[in-house]
Motif scaffolding. Sequence first.
Motif, PDB file in Angstrom:
ATOM      1  N   GLU A 125      18.686  45.905  15.412  1.00  0.00           N
ATOM      2  CA  GLU A 125      17.995  46.895  14.583  1.00  0.00           C
ATOM      3  C   GLU A 125      16.850  47.554  15.339  1.00  0.00           C
ATOM      4  O   GLU A 125      16.702  48.793  15.302  1.00  0.00           O
ATOM      5  CB  GLU A 125      17.451  46.224  13.317  1.00  0.00           C
ATOM      6  CG  GLU A 125      18.518  45.788  12.329  1.00  0.00           C
ATOM      7  CD  GLU A 125      17.945  44.998  11.175  1.00  0.00           C
ATOM      8  OE1 GLU A 125      18.541  45.013  10.090  1.00  0.00           O
ATOM      9  OE2 GLU A 125      16.896  44.341  11.362  1.00  0.00           O
ATOM     10  N   ALA A 134      27.657  40.597  14.905  1.00  0.00           N
ATOM     11  CA  ALA A 134      26.601  39.775  15.489  1.00  0.00           C
ATOM     12  C   ALA A 134      27.037  38.312  15.527  1.00  0.00           C
ATOM     13  O   ALA A 134      26.832  37.609  16.515  1.00  0.00           O
ATOM     14  CB  ALA A 134      25.315  39.924  14.687  1.00  0.00           C
ATOM     15  N   THR A 176      27.062  39.426  10.103  1.00  0.00           N
ATOM     16  CA  THR A 176      26.540  38.193  10.684  1.00  0.00           C
ATOM     17  C   THR A 176      27.007  37.012   9.854  1.00  0.00           C
ATOM     18  O   THR A 176      27.665  37.181   8.821  1.00  0.00           O
ATOM     19  CB  THR A 176      25.001  38.238  10.771  1.00  0.00           C
ATOM     20  OG1 THR A 176      24.534  37.127  11.550  1.00  0.00           O
ATOM     21  CG2 THR A 176      24.361  38.196   9.394  1.00  0.00           C
ATOM     22  N   VAL A 214      26.715  46.094  10.177  1.00  0.00           N
ATOM     23  CA  VAL A 214      26.359  44.879  10.910  1.00  0.00           C
ATOM     24  C   VAL A 214      26.876  43.683  10.126  1.00  0.00           C
ATOM     25  O   VAL A 214      26.630  43.570   8.923  1.00  0.00           O
ATOM     26  CB  VAL A 214      24.830  44.761  11.103  1.00  0.00           C
ATOM     27  CG1 VAL A 214      24.486  43.428  11.774  1.00  0.00           C
ATOM     28  CG2 VAL A 214      24.307  45.929  11.934  1.00  0.00           C
ATOM     29  N   VAL A 219      20.456  40.165  14.903  1.00  0.00           N
ATOM     30  CA  VAL A 219      20.400  41.334  14.013  1.00  0.00           C
ATOM     31  C   VAL A 219      19.090  42.089  14.217  1.00  0.00           C
ATOM     32  O   VAL A 219      19.071  43.327  14.309  1.00  0.00           O
ATOM     33  CB  VAL A 219      20.562  40.910  12.544  1.00  0.00           C
ATOM     34  CG1 VAL A 219      20.301  42.090  11.612  1.00  0.00           C
ATOM     35  CG2 VAL A 219      21.967  40.358  12.306  1.00  0.00           C
ATOM     36  N   VAL A 248      23.743  45.159   6.234  1.00  0.00           N
ATOM     37  CA  VAL A 248      23.919  43.917   6.998  1.00  0.00           C
ATOM     38  C   VAL A 248      24.626  42.943   6.071  1.00  0.00           C
ATOM     39  O   VAL A 248      24.091  42.569   5.025  1.00  0.00           O
ATOM     40  CB  VAL A 248      22.572  43.335   7.471  1.00  0.00           C
ATOM     41  CG1 VAL A 248      22.794  41.998   8.177  1.00  0.00           C
ATOM     42  CG2 VAL A 248      21.855  44.313   8.403  1.00  0.00           C
TER      43      VAL A 248
END
Length: 339
Positions: free
Chosen positions: A210, A253, A194, A192, A206, A223
Motif C-alpha cells: 500500500e 500477498a 492475504t 489485494v 500489505v 484487501v
Amino acid sequence: MTITIRHIADKAGVSRGTVDRVLNGRAGVKPDVRERILAIAKEMDYSPNVAAKALAYSKKPILFGVVMPPREISFFDEVRHGIQQAAEELKDLGIRLEYEYVDNRKHEEGASAIDKLVDMGADGILFAAMDDDLTRASIDRAASQGVPVVTFNSDVEHSRRICFVGQDLSRSGRIAAGLMSRVLKTHSKVLVVTGSLNFHAHRSRVEGFENNLEKSGIEIVRVAEGFDQYELTFSQIDQAFVQEPGIAGIYMATGDVGACIDAIKRHKREGKVRVVCNDLLPETERGMREGIIDFTIVQNPSMQGYRALRILFDHRFLGKPPEQEYYFTETHIIIPESM
C-alpha cells in the motif's frame, strides 16, 4: 597448561576434526565416540560450560516446541523441512521436537500453545502464528521462566522473543508494488488478497504494498482475507470480480494461489488481469506456465526453519545470544521465462 582440542583428540584416539564436531554439536560422530569425547573434555576441564552441557543434554533430550499454522497449508512444508534438517544435524545431542499446530483464525490458540509447551518443560520455542496481546503476554511469561522464543516467518514485535528469522516482509510488499506499477496503467484497480491481517507477516506485506503504491495512481479496491484456505480465497476473489468488474491486477500477498487461478479462469480473465504472488509452490508454477501469473517473489522458507532452530539451539546449548534481532532471508523475483 591450556587444554586444546588436540589434547582431547590424543587422549580419545580420534582426529581433531571429530572432537571439533562433537564440541560444536555437529552430526557425523558415533554415539559411543561422542560420549567418550564429552567425558574426556569434562575431565580435562576443556570449555567446561559447553562440554558439561553437551554431556548433560546427550543424556537428557532437549525439548524444543514448534508452534505453527495448520499442516494443510502447503507453504509450511518447506519451513518444516528446514527445521527437520537442523534437527537431524543435532540429533546426536538428543534434540526432540514437539509440534503444536494452531488455527490461524483463533487468537487464543497460539498463546495457549506457548503456555502448554512451557508447562511441558520445553527448553525453547519456535513460533510462527498471530501477533496479538495474548501472544505477547505468553512469550513474555516464557522468557521470564527462562524459555527463549524465536519467531520465524511471522514476527511478534514488542515481545521478549530473542529474534526473528524470515523475509523482510515490508520490503517484499514494496517490491510487489513496484512490479505492479510497471505493468498497470495509472488509475487501474487492484485487488489485494492475504491470509489474515492478524499475522504480522501478512499485515507487513500489505502495508508495504500500500505504501509503495500510494503515489502511482493505482487504486486498491479492497484487501480480502482468505485465511490460507481455498474455499474462502476463491469466494473472496469471485465476489470481487462481480462487485468490481474493472479489476486489472491482483496482489496475492498470502493465500491459496490455486484459488486465485481458478477464479480468474471462471471469469475468463486470463491475460487481462496482472498477478503478482509470493513463493513458488506447485500451483504458482502452474499459473506461471499457463501465463496467468506474471511475477512471484520468493523467500527461501526452508532456510527460515533451519536457521531458526540453529539459533535457538546455539542460544540454549552454547549460551550464544543472537548476533542481531532480525535475520532476513534472501528475496528474489521469478518470472515465467526464468523457470
